[in-house]
Scaffold this motif. Sequence first.
Motif, PDB file in Angstrom:
ATOM      1  N   GLU A 291       0.840  -1.207   0.000  1.00 27.33           N
ATOM      2  CA  GLU A 291       0.000   0.000   0.000  1.00 27.33           C
ATOM      3  C   GLU A 291       0.870   1.251   0.000  1.00 27.33           C
ATOM      4  O   GLU A 291       0.569   2.244  -0.655  1.00 27.33           O
ATOM      5  CB  GLU A 291      -0.906   0.001   1.242  1.00 27.33           C
ATOM      6  CG  GLU A 291      -2.158  -0.833   1.079  1.00 27.33           C
ATOM      7  CD  GLU A 291      -3.033  -0.369  -0.094  1.00 27.33           C
ATOM      8  OE1 GLU A 291      -3.197   0.857  -0.260  1.00 27.33           O
ATOM      9  OE2 GLU A 291      -3.511  -1.231  -0.850  1.00 27.33           O
ATOM     10  N   GLN A 292       1.952   1.141   0.758  1.00 30.09           N
ATOM     11  CA  GLN A 292       2.850   2.288   0.896  1.00 30.09           C
ATOM     12  C   GLN A 292       3.479   2.644  -0.460  1.00 30.09           C
ATOM     13  O   GLN A 292       3.522   3.812  -0.856  1.00 30.09           O
ATOM     14  CB  GLN A 292       3.941   1.929   1.899  1.00 30.09           C
ATOM     15  CG  GLN A 292       4.639   3.142   2.462  1.00 30.09           C
ATOM     16  CD  GLN A 292       5.798   2.727   3.366  1.00 30.09           C
ATOM     17  OE1 GLN A 292       6.085   1.534   3.507  1.00 30.09           O
ATOM     18  NE2 GLN A 292       6.443   3.686   3.980  1.00 30.09           N
ATOM     19  N   GLN A 293       3.944   1.603  -1.159  1.00 31.19           N
ATOM     20  CA  GLN A 293       4.535   1.830  -2.483  1.00 31.19           C
ATOM     21  C   GLN A 293       3.519   2.453  -3.429  1.00 31.19           C
ATOM     22  O   GLN A 293       3.825   3.374  -4.180  1.00 31.19           O
ATOM     23  CB  GLN A 293       5.020   0.493  -3.071  1.00 31.19           C
ATOM     24  CG  GLN A 293       6.300  -0.016  -2.454  1.00 31.19           C
ATOM     25  CD  GLN A 293       6.626  -1.410  -2.972  1.00 31.19           C
ATOM     26  OE1 GLN A 293       5.739  -2.276  -3.046  1.00 31.19           O
ATOM     27  NE2 GLN A 293       7.873  -1.644  -3.311  1.00 31.19           N
TER      28      GLN A 293
ATOM     29  N   LYS B 293       1.669  14.424  -9.191  1.00 29.00           N
ATOM     30  CA  LYS B 293       2.539  15.585  -9.422  1.00 29.00           C
ATOM     31  C   LYS B 293       2.804  15.742 -10.919  1.00 29.00           C
ATOM     32  O   LYS B 293       2.689  16.822 -11.488  1.00 29.00           O
ATOM     33  CB  LYS B 293       3.854  15.385  -8.650  1.00 29.00           C
ATOM     34  CG  LYS B 293       4.987  16.282  -9.078  1.00 29.00           C
ATOM     35  CD  LYS B 293       5.728  16.912  -7.929  1.00 29.00           C
ATOM     36  CE  LYS B 293       6.645  18.065  -8.310  1.00 29.00           C
ATOM     37  NZ  LYS B 293       6.865  18.325  -9.694  1.00 29.00           N
TER      38      LYS B 293
ATOM     39  N   LEU C 169       4.609   1.481 -11.156  1.00 23.95           N
ATOM     40  CA  LEU C 169       5.407   0.500 -10.405  1.00 23.95           C
ATOM     41  C   LEU C 169       5.771  -0.720 -11.240  1.00 23.95           C
ATOM     42  O   LEU C 169       6.761  -1.383 -10.978  1.00 23.95           O
ATOM     43  CB  LEU C 169       4.643   0.052  -9.150  1.00 23.95           C
ATOM     44  CG  LEU C 169       4.464   1.128  -8.068  1.00 23.95           C
ATOM     45  CD1 LEU C 169       3.442   0.673  -7.035  1.00 23.95           C
ATOM     46  CD2 LEU C 169       5.787   1.460  -7.396  1.00 23.95           C
TER      47      LEU C 169
ATOM     48  N   SER D 204       0.855   4.269  -2.668  1.00 23.38           N
ATOM     49  CA  SER D 204       0.501   5.668  -2.397  1.00 23.38           C
ATOM     50  C   SER D 204       1.656   6.601  -2.763  1.00 23.38           C
ATOM     51  O   SER D 204       1.441   7.732  -3.192  1.00 23.38           O
ATOM     52  CB  SER D 204       0.061   5.872  -0.939  1.00 23.38           C
ATOM     53  OG  SER D 204       0.991   5.311  -0.081  1.00 23.38           O
ATOM     54  N   LYS D 205       2.875   6.088  -2.638  1.00 24.68           N
ATOM     55  CA  LYS D 205       4.020   6.908  -3.045  1.00 24.68           C
ATOM     56  C   LYS D 205       3.989   7.139  -4.572  1.00 24.68           C
ATOM     57  O   LYS D 205       4.203   8.247  -5.071  1.00 24.68           O
ATOM     58  CB  LYS D 205       5.322   6.203  -2.646  1.00 24.68           C
ATOM     59  CG  LYS D 205       6.533   7.102  -2.676  1.00 24.68           C
ATOM     60  CD  LYS D 205       7.774   6.368  -2.207  1.00 24.68           C
ATOM     61  CE  LYS D 205       9.027   7.113  -2.641  1.00 24.68           C
ATOM     62  NZ  LYS D 205      10.219   6.286  -2.567  1.00 24.68           N
ATOM     63  N   ALA D 206       3.709   6.041  -5.278  1.00 26.85           N
ATOM     64  CA  ALA D 206       3.623   6.139  -6.738  1.00 26.85           C
ATOM     65  C   ALA D 206       2.475   7.061  -7.144  1.00 26.85           C
ATOM     66  O   ALA D 206       2.585   7.837  -8.096  1.00 26.85           O
ATOM     67  CB  ALA D 206       3.426   4.749  -7.330  1.00 26.85           C
ATOM     68  N   GLN D 207       1.375   6.967  -6.386  1.00 25.92           N
ATOM     69  CA  GLN D 207       0.205   7.800  -6.691  1.00 25.92           C
ATOM     70  C   GLN D 207       0.570   9.293  -6.585  1.00 25.92           C
ATOM     71  O   GLN D 207       0.205  10.095  -7.439  1.00 25.92           O
ATOM     72  CB  GLN D 207      -0.924   7.460  -5.706  1.00 25.92           C
ATOM     73  CG  GLN D 207      -2.248   8.177  -5.983  1.00 25.92           C
ATOM     74  CD  GLN D 207      -2.817   7.819  -7.367  1.00 25.92           C
ATOM     75  OE1 GLN D 207      -2.738   6.673  -7.801  1.00 25.92           O
ATOM     76  NE2 GLN D 207      -3.361   8.811  -8.063  1.00 25.92           N
ATOM     77  N   ALA D 208       1.341   9.625  -5.553  1.00 22.67           N
ATOM     78  CA  ALA D 208       1.752  11.015  -5.365  1.00 22.67           C
ATOM     79  C   ALA D 208       2.620  11.473  -6.535  1.00 22.67           C
ATOM     80  O   ALA D 208       2.473  12.595  -7.050  1.00 22.67           O
ATOM     81  CB  ALA D 208       2.514  11.148  -4.049  1.00 22.67           C
ATOM     82  N   GLN D 209       3.488  10.571  -6.948  1.00 27.09           N
ATOM     83  CA  GLN D 209       4.375  10.885  -8.077  1.00 27.09           C
ATOM     84  C   GLN D 209       3.563  11.119  -9.354  1.00 27.09           C
ATOM     85  O   GLN D 209       3.807  12.066 -10.106  1.00 27.09           O
ATOM     86  CB  GLN D 209       5.327   9.695  -8.259  1.00 27.09           C
ATOM     87  CG  GLN D 209       6.589  10.026  -9.013  1.00 27.09           C
ATOM     88  CD  GLN D 209       7.430   8.768  -9.244  1.00 27.09           C
ATOM     89  OE1 GLN D 209       7.097   7.674  -8.755  1.00 27.09           O
ATOM     90  NE2 GLN D 209       8.499   8.912  -9.986  1.00 27.09           N
TER      91      GLN D 209
ATOM     92  N   ALA E  87      -0.833   4.651 -11.038  1.00 25.34           N
ATOM     93  CA  ALA E  87       0.119   4.377  -9.952  1.00 25.34           C
ATOM     94  C   ALA E  87       0.669   2.962 -10.073  1.00 25.34           C
ATOM     95  O   ALA E  87       1.874   2.726  -9.937  1.00 25.34           O
ATOM     96  CB  ALA E  87      -0.561   4.577  -8.606  1.00 25.34           C
TER      97      ALA E  87
END
Length: 780
Positions: free
Chosen positions: A75-77, A87, A391, A79-84, A387
């Motif tokens: 999930e963490q990966q 942006k 990945l 959400s990080k990808a989602q933010a990227q 997202a």
Amino acid sequence: MATGGTSSSSGEGFLSRMALNDNKAGMEGLNRDKINKIIMESSKGSRFYENELKKEQQVNQRIERMMLQKAHITEQQLSKAQAQVEKMTSDLERGRDLSRVIVHVDMDAFYAAVETRDCPDLMDKPMAVGSMSMLSTSNYHARKFGVRAAMPGFIAKKLCPNLVIVPTNFDKYRAVSAEVREVFADYDPHFLPMSLDEAYLDISDHLEQRRGWPEALRTHRLHTNNTGTARVEDHGGLQETVEVEGLSPVLFENSPSSSPCLQDAAGGEVEVFGTCAEEAVREMRFRIEQKTSLTASAGERDAVCSFILSMYVCVCVGIAPNMMLAKVCSDKNKPNGQYRLPSNRQAVIDFIQDLPVRKISGIGKVTEKMLGALGITSCSHLGQEMALLALLFSETSWHHFLHISMGLGSTHIERDGERKSMSTERTFGEMGALEEQFSLCKELCQDLAQDLQKEALKGKTVTLKLKNVNFEVKTRAWTLPCAVATTEELFAVAKDLLKTEIDNVSPQPLRLRLMGNLTLPSPVCLNVVSHWQENTLISNTNTSAETDISMSALTASDKMTHEPSAHASTSSYCSTEPESGTDSLTCPVCFREVNTTELTVFNRHIDQCLSSKLLSRCVLDSVGLRLDSSAGDHTESTTGLLLYETSTANISLSTVGLNPVCLNTCPNGDVSIHRANTLKVSSQSDPHVRVCLLSPGGPRPMTTPKPESRDHRGPALTCPVCQETQDTNDLTLFNRHVDLCLNQEVLHELGGLASVDRTTHTAPPAAHKGPCFRYVLFTE
DNA sequence: GGGGGAAGGACCA
DNA sequence: TTCCTGGTCCTTCCCCC
């Protein structure tokens, strides 16, 4: 997810990659199952089929690996990808350019149309252009049987026993294509041809002008009868009417000349077109129809011929704010129609929503299958799963997907891009004899050498492509220290590569069905291919810095007649190898001795030398820069070009706001970057080191910049040579552009030198102390 | 770890 | 009996510095 060798999801029992692709105009509502059955029955058990099976399994394995990777995503990966992704999405959104009107023109069944023009008997028959091995295109009658381009003729014959297969005649197609291109040029002189029957145009400028045009400029005379029947007089003087309705499913409804016609003063029919994009495109299609029809206007059946051609050349046009969308749009109203996607964000988003990913140029059967395994079939799915895609796929791939999902594409049509490679290949019946293989290899080298010489190119990497009787493809490459172009040079490499492959399978014979030869040209920019005159590679003690360049720029034909046969032996790959005993080479630009016999190093030196020389001589002069003679001072131009002339200086880059990557120096200056943003310049040998700094984006451009048409990922870069803002912020691309620009400058300058004798290669001026060189500078 | 060459493959017309 | 040709770009692997 499909995991086996056959398409398990469909349960159809055949390779999905071999199934009919009916994504083509005129192929709607076909009996796919029946057609696929015939295709599979014709192929099953063949070596080709076995190879396809293998490829399908490889794709399935790729998918399995991807799914495994997906299962491990946290999930963490995510959400990080989602933010990227978010942006990047907002960055891209800010840079969305809807100002251009891009047109994609595609002439459906083009070769078939030309063949029908020349043989009207084919008009009502299913026909295809190509051979029993492979078809290039098919007409609409044939498509109703499932016969399409890229299908082998023998399978097509099984689908449609009455199919007429006409061999290709590219000279004819080129001639018609040239006529069509003349029309394109009236709407965009810089249009980009993709093939004989396809092109991109940017008609924005045309539309701007067109708005002020009087009606007379938008009025075109009708030359043929396009109302549904054609009348023609035969030799006997009997008038016969050819009813064409029902002959082809193409025909009239979308014809560009379907609007009411007016009569001109002479009583002829004319058509007046409006000023908007749709009208301009309708006019273009009308003119193509008229013009290509006229090409057939000779001989006894001219009216029928011209009529047929205008009926059969289906000009499909897409109008959109970028190239990606225009391409999709041209497929929208096929055949023979046009579709405009309005230039507003919402329209683009709506258009893209339900669009199947396969409709996008660049997404083929493999990518489609991989995305399908993730449940992605439409462009909106693509957007929703970005997202995850970020990945699972490479950066290049997911960036591409993001662009697609947002309906973004290139808004700048770039023509005359630098050629990356050149190749030739041949397919034949099984060939196992060594003699034959080497002989064919030589023939291919000959063909390639001719092609290279036609375009005055050379290549550094020679690749041998082999396909064995099981359809397995192998490529073997060898990169040389310098570029080559002659048959002997190419063959010297290719034969070694071939021999290695033969040895690898020995004692079995190498059973081939295809051989190809490919070469990657060396970079075009300021690249020097040196055809040394005999005895010119001498150890030179003269190191005086001559200021003028004495060169003879040879034309392509000059070059071909001056190939140095002395060095083109099979034992030497490279015609520019220095003579033995030489431990240094003399630079023909600065006339200094370069302590190397490594040609790569030497060429690099020459490139740098030319670069700096040109920068100071051509560029600075041409942009009107003054050279400040006081050491340490600098001259700032309005172009963002900054010039220092100094023996030693520490320049703070932060003060002048420059990007340290964009710099050029005199070859004898030592330039280094200190503490991230300070430039240190010094030279032992030259009291006047010139440093030229190219600033990204001039603070005050000299010329009015073009409308912003690029993605907003950084500041625009302005070329210091041509003064044009470049559609990139990628420094590698930008540097390449500057190099090309400089190259043109030097050629232009050389061309203007009275002392250069292009035909006789006269000796350099008497005052010149350096050795005599002949050069070929590669352009284009 | 990055750069670059080699090899293979996807995709296009 | 028989499944192309020519081009670009991308990915992966491997070696070398």
